[in-house]
Design a protein around this motif. Structure first.
Motif, PDB file in Angstrom:
ATOM      1  N   ARG A 195       0.835  -1.200   0.000  1.00 48.46           N
ATOM      2  CA  ARG A 195       0.000   0.000   0.000  1.00 48.46           C
ATOM      3  C   ARG A 195       0.874   1.257   0.000  1.00 48.46           C
ATOM      4  NH1 ARG A 195      -5.264   1.528   1.350  1.00 48.46           N
ATOM      5  NH2 ARG A 195      -5.423   3.546   2.398  1.00 48.46           N
ATOM      6  N   PHE A 196       0.889   1.967  -1.142  1.00 47.51           N
ATOM      7  CA  PHE A 196       1.691   3.181  -1.287  1.00 47.51           C
ATOM      8  C   PHE A 196       0.804   4.422  -1.415  1.00 47.51           C
ATOM      9  CE2 PHE A 196       5.358   0.723  -3.598  1.00 47.51           C
ATOM     10  CZ  PHE A 196       5.524  -0.076  -2.479  1.00 47.51           C
ATOM     11  N   THR A 197      -0.458   4.307  -1.045  1.00 52.11           N
ATOM     12  CA  THR A 197      -1.398   5.415  -1.156  1.00 52.11           C
ATOM     13  C   THR A 197      -1.677   5.995   0.228  1.00 52.11           C
ATOM     14  OG1 THR A 197      -3.559   6.042  -2.061  1.00 52.11           O
ATOM     15  CG2 THR A 197      -3.430   3.916  -0.950  1.00 52.11           C
ATOM     16  N   ILE A 198      -2.460   7.069   0.300  1.00 51.32           N
ATOM     17  CA  ILE A 198      -2.722   7.699   1.598  1.00 51.32           C
ATOM     18  C   ILE A 198      -4.208   7.915   1.837  1.00 51.32           C
ATOM     19  CG2 ILE A 198      -2.314  10.027   0.630  1.00 51.32           C
ATOM     20  CD1 ILE A 198      -1.230  10.757   3.484  1.00 51.32           C
ATOM     21  N   ASP A 199      -4.662   7.370   2.945  1.00 51.44           N
ATOM     22  CA  ASP A 199      -6.034   7.556   3.378  1.00 51.44           C
ATOM     23  C   ASP A 199      -6.133   7.555   4.905  1.00 51.44           C
ATOM     24  OD1 ASP A 199      -8.576   8.142   2.534  1.00 51.44           O
ATOM     25  OD2 ASP A 199      -9.233   6.054   2.428  1.00 51.44           O
ATOM     26  N   TYR A 200      -5.079   7.087   5.556  1.00 47.94           N
ATOM     27  CA  TYR A 200      -5.048   6.964   7.014  1.00 47.94           C
ATOM     28  C   TYR A 200      -3.746   7.557   7.542  1.00 47.94           C
ATOM     29  CZ  TYR A 200      -8.755   3.539   6.130  1.00 47.94           C
ATOM     30  OH  TYR A 200      -9.905   2.915   5.704  1.00 47.94           O
ATOM     31  N   ARG A 201      -3.731   7.875   8.832  1.00 50.54           N
ATOM     32  CA  ARG A 201      -2.532   8.415   9.465  1.00 50.54           C
ATOM     33  C   ARG A 201      -1.346   7.473   9.283  1.00 50.54           C
ATOM     34  NH1 ARG A 201      -0.025  12.934  10.881  1.00 50.54           N
ATOM     35  NH2 ARG A 201      -2.150  13.749  11.094  1.00 50.54           N
ATOM     36  N   GLU A 202      -1.602   6.171   9.358  1.00 51.81           N
ATOM     37  CA  GLU A 202      -0.523   5.192   9.182  1.00 51.81           C
ATOM     38  C   GLU A 202       0.074   5.251   7.777  1.00 51.81           C
ATOM     39  OE1 GLU A 202      -3.224   3.485  12.414  1.00 51.81           O
ATOM     40  OE2 GLU A 202      -3.450   4.656  10.555  1.00 51.81           O
ATOM     41  N   ASP A 203      -0.770   5.570   6.806  1.00 51.47           N
ATOM     42  CA  ASP A 203      -0.263   5.726   5.436  1.00 51.47           C
ATOM     43  C   ASP A 203       0.702   6.905   5.359  1.00 51.47           C
ATOM     44  OD1 ASP A 203      -1.889   3.632   4.473  1.00 51.47           O
ATOM     45  OD2 ASP A 203      -3.550   5.006   4.083  1.00 51.47           O
ATOM     46  N   TYR A 204       0.338   7.995   6.025  1.00 44.01           N
ATOM     47  CA  TYR A 204       1.226   9.161   6.036  1.00 44.01           C
ATOM     48  C   TYR A 204       2.558   8.823   6.691  1.00 44.01           C
ATOM     49  CZ  TYR A 204       3.303  13.598   7.391  1.00 44.01           C
ATOM     50  OH  TYR A 204       4.188  14.632   7.591  1.00 44.01           O
ATOM     51  N   GLU A 205       2.530   8.079   7.779  1.00 44.67           N
ATOM     52  CA  GLU A 205       3.767   7.684   8.451  1.00 44.67           C
ATOM     53  C   GLU A 205       4.639   6.846   7.521  1.00 44.67           C
ATOM     54  OE1 GLU A 205       2.312   5.717  11.921  1.00 44.67           O
ATOM     55  OE2 GLU A 205       1.643   7.574  12.880  1.00 44.67           O
ATOM     56  N   PHE A 206       4.005   5.963   6.753  1.00 48.94           N
ATOM     57  CA  PHE A 206       4.730   5.145   5.782  1.00 48.94           C
ATOM     58  C   PHE A 206       5.357   6.017   4.695  1.00 48.94           C
ATOM     59  CE2 PHE A 206       4.748   2.970   1.672  1.00 48.94           C
ATOM     60  CZ  PHE A 206       5.485   1.835   1.945  1.00 48.94           C
ATOM     61  N   ILE A 207       4.552   6.872   4.086  1.00 47.07           N
ATOM     62  CA  ILE A 207       5.020   7.708   2.981  1.00 47.07           C
ATOM     63  C   ILE A 207       6.118   8.652   3.445  1.00 47.07           C
ATOM     64  CG2 ILE A 207       4.310   9.574   1.411  1.00 47.07           C
ATOM     65  CD1 ILE A 207       1.535   8.087   1.336  1.00 47.07           C
ATOM     66  N   ASN A 208       5.945   9.248   4.609  1.00 42.50           N
ATOM     67  CA  ASN A 208       6.946  10.163   5.141  1.00 42.50           C
ATOM     68  C   ASN A 208       8.275   9.447   5.363  1.00 42.50           C
ATOM     69  OD1 ASN A 208       7.574  12.862   6.157  1.00 42.50           O
ATOM     70  ND2 ASN A 208       7.705  11.896   8.170  1.00 42.50           N
ATOM     71  N   ARG A 209       8.199   8.225   5.876  1.00 48.16           N
ATOM     72  CA  ARG A 209       9.421   7.457   6.118  1.00 48.16           C
ATOM     73  C   ARG A 209      10.117   7.097   4.801  1.00 48.16           C
ATOM     74  NH1 ARG A 209      11.263   3.713  10.042  1.00 48.16           N
ATOM     75  NH2 ARG A 209      13.475   3.381   9.533  1.00 48.16           N
ATOM     76  N   VAL A 210       9.329   6.750   3.789  1.00 49.23           N
ATOM     77  CA  VAL A 210       9.907   6.437   2.481  1.00 49.23           C
ATOM     78  C   VAL A 210      10.647   7.646   1.922  1.00 49.23           C
ATOM     79  CG1 VAL A 210       9.370   5.898   0.071  1.00 49.23           C
ATOM     80  CG2 VAL A 210       8.284   4.589   1.910  1.00 49.23           C
ATOM     81  N   TYR A 211      10.030   8.820   2.030  1.00 49.84           N
ATOM     82  CA  TYR A 211      10.696  10.037   1.560  1.00 49.84           C
ATOM     83  C   TYR A 211      11.981  10.295   2.334  1.00 49.84           C
ATOM     84  CZ  TYR A 211       7.737  12.036  -2.063  1.00 49.84           C
ATOM     85  OH  TYR A 211       7.111  12.278  -3.255  1.00 49.84           O
ATOM     86  N   GLU A 212      11.938  10.129   3.641  1.00 57.29           N
ATOM     87  CA  GLU A 212      13.135  10.351   4.459  1.00 57.29           C
ATOM     88  C   GLU A 212      14.262   9.399   4.064  1.00 57.29           C
ATOM     89  OE1 GLU A 212      11.003  11.976   8.572  1.00 57.29           O
ATOM     90  OE2 GLU A 212      11.630   9.878   8.414  1.00 57.29           O
ATOM     91  N   GLU A 213      13.911   8.182   3.716  1.00 54.78           N
ATOM     92  CA  GLU A 213      14.912   7.168   3.391  1.00 54.78           C
ATOM     93  C   GLU A 213      15.463   7.306   1.970  1.00 54.78           C
ATOM     94  OE1 GLU A 213      16.166   4.578   5.162  1.00 54.78           O
ATOM     95  OE2 GLU A 213      14.961   4.688   7.003  1.00 54.78           O
ATOM     96  N   LEU A 214      14.631   7.719   1.015  1.00 57.11           N
ATOM     97  CA  LEU A 214      15.013   7.623  -0.396  1.00 57.11           C
ATOM     98  C   LEU A 214      15.189   8.954  -1.125  1.00 57.11           C
ATOM     99  CD1 LEU A 214      12.695   4.672  -1.562  1.00 57.11           C
ATOM    100  CD2 LEU A 214      15.114   4.556  -0.871  1.00 57.11           C
ATOM    101  N   TYR A 215      14.451   9.977  -0.747  1.00 61.03           N
ATOM    102  CA  TYR A 215      14.378  11.185  -1.570  1.00 61.03           C
ATOM    103  C   TYR A 215      15.711  11.905  -1.716  1.00 61.03           C
ATOM    104  CZ  TYR A 215      12.813  15.703  -3.386  1.00 61.03           C
ATOM    105  OH  TYR A 215      12.656  16.832  -4.148  1.00 61.03           O
ATOM    106  N   LEU A 216      16.432  12.068  -0.639  1.00 57.56           N
ATOM    107  CA  LEU A 216      17.657  12.860  -0.687  1.00 57.56           C
ATOM    108  C   LEU A 216      18.716  12.218  -1.584  1.00 57.56           C
ATOM    109  CD1 LEU A 216      17.929  14.039   3.028  1.00 57.56           C
ATOM    110  CD2 LEU A 216      17.049  15.305   1.050  1.00 57.56           C
ATOM    111  N   GLN A 217      18.725  10.886  -1.649  1.00 57.62           N
ATOM    112  CA  GLN A 217      19.667  10.189  -2.516  1.00 57.62           C
ATOM    113  C   GLN A 217      19.210  10.206  -3.972  1.00 57.62           C
ATOM    114  OE1 GLN A 217      18.456   8.766   0.392  1.00 57.62           O
ATOM    115  NE2 GLN A 217      20.299   9.353   1.546  1.00 57.62           N
TER     116      GLN A 217
END
Length: 270
Positions: A195-217
């Protein structure tokens, strides 16, 4: 002859489960802005419009669109089909892509792959998606339709679910439209498990973590990059795993002829 491609991003502040989700921050910018960044990475030349409602609460959506130099169309609160159609008319579109704003992890390469398929079969399809059936992780939703297809859909669709979700009339009536689908070339089906979509707070936590891990690189990180990340760090996958497979179909199984019960599930009681 060149065709005008328009990506319509439907966005609103109202959400029963996660109000204001499109304006939540991802590394200092809004989720909506981060998603537009990914749409601008596609290889095909396409215009983008953000389609929101006339409600005052959505003024902030229009302001955000102006801040990132993206046009904004404001229309019906509940009739998203009309929003898509009027946006397309206003921007003289020949080909329209429907990509909802709850897909901030959408892979630009997947969008290009579906567009490639559409253009490799000139004149053959009215509508092409990667959703019927879906195979990629939820949140990589790409729906392409010709302007003639969208106009016919707008004229004939009447049921509330058809107006709210824009395209059901098309894929529910294969006798009226030439429909194509693009499946994941890996031969996998993660549509109900990832699940890579957003509808729940847990989805936001997932997406935010993915950005923190991957975006800067790599700001253009791919679907495969996300899968590799959550394979290496399964605790990230678990952040929203309880909602994997939960989608809007669950509310309309008695109304949809082309969707089966194994393509959705009820949200867990938390």
């Amino acid at each position: 002859m060149a065709q005008n491609i328009l990506i319509v991003v439907q966005a609103r502040m109202a959400s029963s489960r996660l109000p204001g989700k499109v304006m939540l921050p991802l590394l200092g910018k809004s989720l909506l802005t981060r998603m537009v960044e990914r749409l601008q990475m596609i290889r095909h030349e396409a215009a983008i419009v953000i389609a929101t409602s006339v409600n005052a609460e959505d003024n902030i959506i229009e302001q955000e669109a102006a801040a990132i130099n993206i046009p904004c169309y404001r229309g019906s609160v509940n009739n998203l089909l009309e929003r898509h159609y009027m946006s397309a008319v206003k921007h003289n579109a020949d080909i329209v892509l429907k990509i909802p704003s709850d897909c901030p992890l959408i892979d630009p390469q997947i969008i290009d792959e579906v567009l490639d398929f559409f253009f490799q079969h000139p004149g053959k399809y009215d509508y092409v998606s990667n959703l019927h059936p879906a195979t990629w992780p939820d949140g990589n939703d790409v729906e392409i339709m010709t302007m003639a297809c969208l106009e016919k859909n707008w004229r004939l669709a009447e049921r509330p679910l058809e107006l709210e979700h824009t395209t059901p009339y098309i894929w529910e009536n294969p006798d009226q439209f030439n429909i194509g689908n693009v499946s994941w070339g890996k031969g996998l089906d993660y549509s109900m498990s990832h699940r890579f979509t957003i509808d729940y707070r847990e989805d936001y936590e997932f997406i935010n973590r993915v950005y923190e891990e991957l975006y800067l690189q790599n700001p253009g990180f791919s679907c495969d990059d996300i899968i590799n990340l959550i394979t290496e760090k399964p605790e990230i996958y678990e952040l929203n795993a309880v909602y994997a497979g939960v989608n809007w179909y669950r509310h309309h199984l008695n109304e949809l002829n082309t969707i089966s019960a194994d393509q959705t599930k009820k949200a867990a009681n938390k």
